[in-house]
Design an enzyme around this catalytic site. Sequence first.
Site, PDB file in Angstrom:
ATOM      1  N   GLY A  85     -12.327   0.835  -5.620  1.00  0.00           N
ATOM      2  CA  GLY A  85     -11.843   0.792  -6.986  1.00  0.00           C
ATOM      3  C   GLY A  85     -11.093  -0.403  -7.286  1.00  0.00           C
ATOM      4  N   GLY A  86     -10.081  -0.451  -8.073  1.00  0.00           N
ATOM      5  CA  GLY A  86      -9.197  -1.873  -8.246  1.00  0.00           C
ATOM      6  C   GLY A  86      -8.505  -2.288  -6.891  1.00  0.00           C
ATOM      7  N   GLY A 138     -27.407 -35.499  -8.459  1.00  0.00           N
ATOM      8  CA  GLY A 138     -25.976 -34.917  -8.802  1.00  0.00           C
ATOM      9  C   GLY A 138     -25.212 -34.472  -7.620  1.00  0.00           C
ATOM     10  N   ALA A 139     -26.117 -34.085  -6.607  1.00  0.00           N
ATOM     11  CA  ALA A 139     -25.497 -33.537  -5.225  1.00  0.00           C
ATOM     12  C   ALA A 139     -25.109 -34.566  -4.393  1.00  0.00           C
ATOM     13  CB  ALA A 139     -26.909 -33.078  -4.581  1.00  0.00           C
TER      14      ALA A 139
HETATM   15  C1  HXC Z   1      -4.502  10.658  -2.801  1.00  0.00           C
HETATM   16  C2  HXC Z   1      -6.084  10.896  -1.012  1.00  0.00           C
HETATM   17  C3  HXC Z   1      -6.834   9.686  -1.654  1.00  0.00           C
HETATM   18  C4  HXC Z   1      -6.348   9.285  -2.853  1.00  0.00           C
HETATM   19  C5  HXC Z   1      -7.714  10.016   0.165  1.00  0.00           C
HETATM   20  N1  HXC Z   1      -6.568  11.118   0.285  1.00  0.00           N
HETATM   21  N2  HXC Z   1      -7.748   9.641  -0.766  1.00  0.00           N
HETATM   22  N3  HXC Z   1      -4.840  11.334  -1.564  1.00  0.00           N
HETATM   23  N4  HXC Z   1      -5.194   9.745  -3.499  1.00  0.00           N
HETATM   24  N5  HXC Z   1      -6.800   8.211  -3.595  1.00  0.00           N
HETATM   25  C6  HXC Z   1      -6.254  11.798   1.296  1.00  0.00           C
HETATM   26  C7  HXC Z   1      -7.255  13.243   1.471  1.00  0.00           C
HETATM   27  O1  HXC Z   1      -6.999  14.109   0.358  1.00  0.00           O
HETATM   28  C8  HXC Z   1      -6.839  13.647   2.686  1.00  0.00           C
HETATM   29  O2  HXC Z   1      -5.794  14.219   2.608  1.00  0.00           O
HETATM   30  C9  HXC Z   1      -6.819  12.473   3.511  1.00  0.00           C
HETATM   31  O3  HXC Z   1      -6.570  11.483   2.397  1.00  0.00           O
HETATM   32  C10 HXC Z   1      -7.859  11.658   4.148  1.00  0.00           C
HETATM   33  O4  HXC Z   1      -9.072  11.803   3.547  1.00  0.00           O
HETATM   34  P1  HXC Z   1     -10.446  12.333   3.768  1.00  0.00           P
HETATM   35  O5  HXC Z   1     -11.283  12.493   2.324  1.00  0.00           O
HETATM   36  O6  HXC Z   1     -10.318  13.521   4.488  1.00  0.00           O
HETATM   37  O7  HXC Z   1     -10.920  11.227   4.467  1.00  0.00           O
HETATM   38  P2  HXC Z   1     -12.329  10.682   4.637  1.00  0.00           P
HETATM   39  O8  HXC Z   1     -13.421  11.542   4.879  1.00  0.00           O
HETATM   40  O9  HXC Z   1     -12.361   9.792   5.829  1.00  0.00           O
HETATM   41  O10 HXC Z   1     -12.774   9.967   3.357  1.00  0.00           O
HETATM   42  C11 HXC Z   1     -12.028   8.840   2.913  1.00  0.00           C
HETATM   43  C12 HXC Z   1     -12.282   8.298   1.262  1.00  0.00           C
HETATM   44  C13 HXC Z   1     -12.070   9.586   0.494  1.00  0.00           C
HETATM   45  C14 HXC Z   1     -13.437   7.848   1.419  1.00  0.00           C
HETATM   46  C15 HXC Z   1     -11.274   7.189   1.122  1.00  0.00           C
HETATM   47  O11 HXC Z   1     -10.739  10.158   0.941  1.00  0.00           O
HETATM   48  C16 HXC Z   1     -12.231   9.131  -0.833  1.00  0.00           C
HETATM   49  O12 HXC Z   1     -13.202   8.971  -1.510  1.00  0.00           O
HETATM   50  N6  HXC Z   1     -10.713   9.062  -1.399  1.00  0.00           N
HETATM   51  C17 HXC Z   1     -10.812   8.899  -2.883  1.00  0.00           C
HETATM   52  C18 HXC Z   1     -11.265   7.445  -3.197  1.00  0.00           C
HETATM   53  C19 HXC Z   1     -11.259   6.947  -4.694  1.00  0.00           C
HETATM   54  O13 HXC Z   1     -11.907   7.194  -5.533  1.00  0.00           O
HETATM   55  N7  HXC Z   1      -9.935   6.300  -4.848  1.00  0.00           N
HETATM   56  C20 HXC Z   1      -9.478   5.832  -6.221  1.00  0.00           C
HETATM   57  C21 HXC Z   1     -10.296   4.715  -6.459  1.00  0.00           C
HETATM   58  S1  HXC Z   1      -9.642   4.187  -8.060  1.00  0.00           S
HETATM   59  P3  HXC Z   1      -5.460  15.691   3.683  1.00  0.00           P
HETATM   60  O14 HXC Z   1      -4.052  16.163   3.222  1.00  0.00           O
HETATM   61  O15 HXC Z   1      -6.316  16.376   3.657  1.00  0.00           O
HETATM   62  O16 HXC Z   1      -5.365  14.790   5.215  1.00  0.00           O
HETATM   63  C22 HXC Z   1      -8.135   3.105  -7.645  1.00  0.00           C
HETATM   64  C23 HXC Z   1      -7.843   2.470  -8.708  1.00  0.00           C
HETATM   65  C24 HXC Z   1      -6.942   1.369  -8.309  1.00  0.00           C
HETATM   66  O17 HXC Z   1      -7.827   2.776  -6.598  1.00  0.00           O
HETATM   67  C25 HXC Z   1      -6.835   0.520  -9.843  1.00  0.00           C
HETATM   68  C26 HXC Z   1      -6.188  -0.976  -9.434  1.00  0.00           C
HETATM   69  C27 HXC Z   1      -6.072  -1.515 -10.741  1.00  0.00           C
END
Ligand code: HXC
Length: 519
Positions: free
Chosen positions: A171-172, A406-407
């Site tokens: 994501g971001g 140019g290069a």
């Molecule tokens: C809260 C989160 C989290 C999140 C993971 N966890 N991502 N909690 N917010 N974004 C937590 C899980 O619930 C889990 O909690 C623990 O972290 C480990 O995650 P798992 O999924 O068990 O691990 P894994 O299988 O290794 O997968 C990792 C992962 C997956 C690929 C990162 O967790 C995932 O897809 N997370 C979401 C990614 C995502 O879409 N993020 C938002 C992006 S948008 P427990 O309690 O079970 O241990 C963004 C916007 C930013 O970031 C904008 C900026 C401008």
Amino acid sequence: MIQQEKINGLVERRAAARLGGGQKRIDAQHQKGKLTARERLALLLDEGSFEEYDMFVQHRCTNFGMEKQHFDGDGVVTGQGTIGGRLVYVFAQDFTVSGGSLSKTMSEKICKVMDMAVRNGAPCIGLNDSGGARIQEGIDALAGYGDIFERNILSSGVIPQISGIFGPCAGGAVYSPALTDFTLMVKDTSYMFLTGPGVVKQVTGETVSAEELGGASVHAGKSGVAHFAADSEQEGIAKIKELLSFIPQNNMETAPELPTGDPLSRVDDALNTIIPDNPNKAYDMYQVIRSIVDDGNFFEIHESFAKNIIVGFAHMNGQSVGIVANQPKVLAGVLDINASRKAARFVRFCDAFNIPLVTLVDVPGFLCGTQQEYGAIITNGAKLLYAYGEATVPKVTVTLRKSYGGAHIVMSCKQLRGDVNYAWPSANIAVMGADGAVDVLYGKEIKAEEDPAKQAEIAAQKKDEYNDLFCNPYQAAQKGYIEDVIEPRNTRFRVIRALESLRGKRQEMPAKKHDNLPL
Ligand code: HXC
């Protein structure tokens, strides 16, 4: 007695905080082949130098049961330490706490060390391992990213910023690393993308694995988002440490000197014979680079991306320099979109941080064709042109062979405020090579001849004429566009002497709010 109990309480609380999300999650991290945030910092920093801040900070979220889940430190370890005795500020996200996801308090911790790094003029290194914005915190988490990005931008060109990607970065969240100067990824355990494979499948129907979509090899080789792809976390951390040894603490300082036993007057006879007689034959530019730098030690950036241009750091007579060199072995060293972007970014880093530039030229021109034109080779090529033209650091250029059109201008020519420009006797500095020039100037005349033998004779004669007149360094030397024609074996000595004379260089840019480089 009461005092001792309080001290014991502190020790226990610290010990618990050091476990982050707990031993089970630490084990899970290890099972994935990953280190923990603290293990990474222990490898990165000089032993005993780490001063941790905000160990007891906790999130303030009350949604989705988060009010019952608190971990001291809130998923990131921050502080200061030294690397090779030099101060750095660091943050390392702790995947064992909510997947290292970014809460508002985590961003506050990160922003604190970023601010301290700027205030105290020291590099900031972020070790990323995070699931992105903490979902339970909504807009607060997004605001936290905004706070970090703003600091990345304000710190750019003031202190070096380095990102290590040691886990997911989605994501971001990828934009903070993209705003920093150097990004390092680890093969098979880290990835960067705006949207993961699941969303890609939903939106475009394309099936792709995380590694194929945003793994280290993809970003180090195809997109250029990552400057380094390490085989392991240990190797990645060692790379970050080595990188720091070539760069200064901030934009007001120069990079550390590295004393060498390699004589500055060392000559290399092999360079006198490295250019093949056939102008279409390649040779290896790495051989030239290693021959002229101290102890043959070259630290390459973007090694696997746009290999037709080589960029990286080395020392020359102890002084850190940025090397930019066309690579005749790949695409004949032609400048294309990616090569221009890669070199422009590097030139701008060197200029921002007072690192002199040494440019080795053997370039047949810009790559032509629809693919390049549609991809805006004009704008992208202009980036490199712009970067060299605005750079005020010492610029020493050596033309080895081809330098066409140019290069020629782009590759740190005299008119882009090149300080000392040399050429080897084998240099061809011209609008284009003889084949192209004769075709443009005499193509019709040659085709008008019916006898193919006569055609070949005229073409050969015109090419000889053209080569005698233009395809040598002496036209440029006669007009003062280069300082001298030098014997290849003396290149190390001549470049070092030029660099030494330029140590006191002062050059200003006209006053402006900021420039508007072609993007
Ligand atoms: C809260 C989160 C989290 C999140 C993971 N966890 N991502 N909690 N917010 N974004 C937590 C899980 O619930 C889990 O909690 C623990 O972290 C480990 O995650 P798992 O999924 O068990 O691990 P894994 O299988 O290794 O997968 C990792 C992962 C997956 C690929 C990162 O967790 C995932 O897809 N997370 C979401 C990614 C995502 O879409 N993020 C938002 C992006 S948008 P427990 O309690 O079970 O241990 C963004 C916007 C930013 O970031 C904008 C900026 C401008």
